[in-house]
Design a protein around this motif. Structure first.
Motif, PDB file in Angstrom:
ATOM      1  N   HIS A  89      -2.811  -0.820  -8.975  1.00  0.00           N
ATOM      2  CA  HIS A  89      -2.636  -2.019  -8.768  1.00  0.00           C
ATOM      3  C   HIS A  89      -3.309  -2.411  -7.785  1.00  0.00           C
ATOM      4  O   HIS A  89      -3.654  -3.671  -7.223  1.00  0.00           O
ATOM      5  N   GLY A  90      -4.127  -0.888  -7.266  1.00  0.00           N
ATOM      6  CA  GLY A  90      -4.372  -1.675  -5.921  1.00  0.00           C
ATOM      7  C   GLY A  90      -5.213  -0.514  -5.527  1.00  0.00           C
ATOM      8  O   GLY A  90      -6.579  -0.524  -6.329  1.00  0.00           O
ATOM      9  N   ALA A  91      -6.390  -0.485  -4.612  1.00  0.00           N
ATOM     10  CA  ALA A  91      -6.721   0.744  -4.474  1.00  0.00           C
ATOM     11  C   ALA A  91      -6.940   2.014  -4.650  1.00  0.00           C
ATOM     12  O   ALA A  91      -6.432   2.452  -4.834  1.00  0.00           O
ATOM     13  N   PRO A  92      -8.208   2.724  -5.176  1.00  0.00           N
ATOM     14  CA  PRO A  92      -7.931   3.658  -5.339  1.00  0.00           C
ATOM     15  C   PRO A  92      -7.051   5.376  -4.121  1.00  0.00           C
ATOM     16  O   PRO A  92      -7.228   4.409  -3.721  1.00  0.00           O
ATOM     17  N   MET A  93      -6.591   5.760  -5.363  1.00  0.00           N
ATOM     18  CA  MET A  93      -6.071   6.864  -4.394  1.00  0.00           C
ATOM     19  C   MET A  93      -5.281   8.109  -4.548  1.00  0.00           C
ATOM     20  O   MET A  93      -6.038   8.053  -6.243  1.00  0.00           O
ATOM     21  N   HIS A  94      -5.858   9.148  -3.972  1.00  0.00           N
ATOM     22  CA  HIS A  94      -5.282  10.126  -3.866  1.00  0.00           C
ATOM     23  C   HIS A  94      -3.743  10.577  -3.929  1.00  0.00           C
ATOM     24  O   HIS A  94      -3.131   9.517  -3.024  1.00  0.00           O
ATOM     25  N   LEU A  95      -3.221  11.343  -5.114  1.00  0.00           N
ATOM     26  CA  LEU A  95      -1.254  11.705  -4.412  1.00  0.00           C
ATOM     27  C   LEU A  95      -1.332  13.350  -5.081  1.00  0.00           C
ATOM     28  O   LEU A  95      -2.220  13.498  -5.568  1.00  0.00           O
ATOM     29  N   ILE A 113       0.327  -1.176   0.152  1.00  0.00           N
ATOM     30  CA  ILE A 113       0.207   0.279   0.148  1.00  0.00           C
ATOM     31  C   ILE A 113       1.204   1.169  -0.362  1.00  0.00           C
ATOM     32  O   ILE A 113       1.799   1.191   0.712  1.00  0.00           O
ATOM     33  N   ASN A 114       0.380   2.228  -0.422  1.00  0.00           N
ATOM     34  CA  ASN A 114       1.504   3.469  -0.663  1.00  0.00           C
ATOM     35  C   ASN A 114       3.037   2.972  -1.450  1.00  0.00           C
ATOM     36  O   ASN A 114       3.545   4.284  -0.928  1.00  0.00           O
TER      37      ASN A 114
END
Length: 179
Positions: free
Chosen positions: A38-44, A14-15
């Motif tokens: 490749h994982g959960a939706p995220m903000h960057l 994760i991250n």
């Protein structure tokens, strides 16, 4: 110019962020950054570090559900050099940097002749001013001098006015003959 800068997110854990070491882009083109999540939706947060002479892009907050592609325009007259694109995830806890190398395309080797430049290979007598272009100027100057002399001798104002108008006509004739 070439491949987009592909950045993998949440691939190992994760991250996690995996960026290429260097990406090349030509001045005047667009830098495409492709995010593969490749994982959960995220903000960057995407940020250009020391990139102000290469691009107008400063930073952007991006939501990446699974795939996202953004475009960063590179200035047309940007010099050759490098700047850093930083990817920040986990609310500032983790950051990775990718070096962007801006290259200039090579200048063209052959130049065409410009029609507005003088030809220096011509003989000197071809570049001389023709006598017919100077004739109106010489005649009006000589006649005006003669009229000014008459004005000084006779003190008649009309000679002064005629000489003045004649000088203006001579300048206009010379100007129009050069066009």
């Amino acid at each position: 110019m070439g491949e987009p800068c592909t950045i993998h997110l949440n691939n190992r854990h994760i991250n996690s962020v995996e960026v290429p070491k260097i990406t090349r882009v030509a001045a005047g083109e667009n830098l495409y950054i492709k995010f593969m999540n490749h994982g959960a939706p995220m903000h960057l947060t995407l940020r250009a570090v020391n990139g102000n002479k290469f691009t107008d892009f400063f930073h952007a907050n991006i939501y990446v559900p699974d795939f996202q592609k953004i475009k960063i325009p590179i200035k047309e007259f940007a010099p050759e050099g490098t700047f850093i694109v930083e990817v920040i995830v986990g609310y500032g806890m983790h950051a990775e940097q990718c070096e962007i190398e801006v290259i200039r395309p090579p200048a063209p080797k052959d130049f065409s002749e410009s029609p507005d430049l003088p030809d220096l290979d011509r003989p000197e007598h071809d570049r001389a001013v023709p006598v017919m272009q100077l004739l109106p100027v010489v005649l009006t100057v000589a006649l005006s001098i003669f009229l000014y002399i008459l004005w000084f001798v006779t003190e008649a104002e009309i000679y002064n006015y005629v000489a003045y108008v004649l000088m203006i006509l001579g300048v206009a004739a010379a100007w129009s003959s050069r066009r």
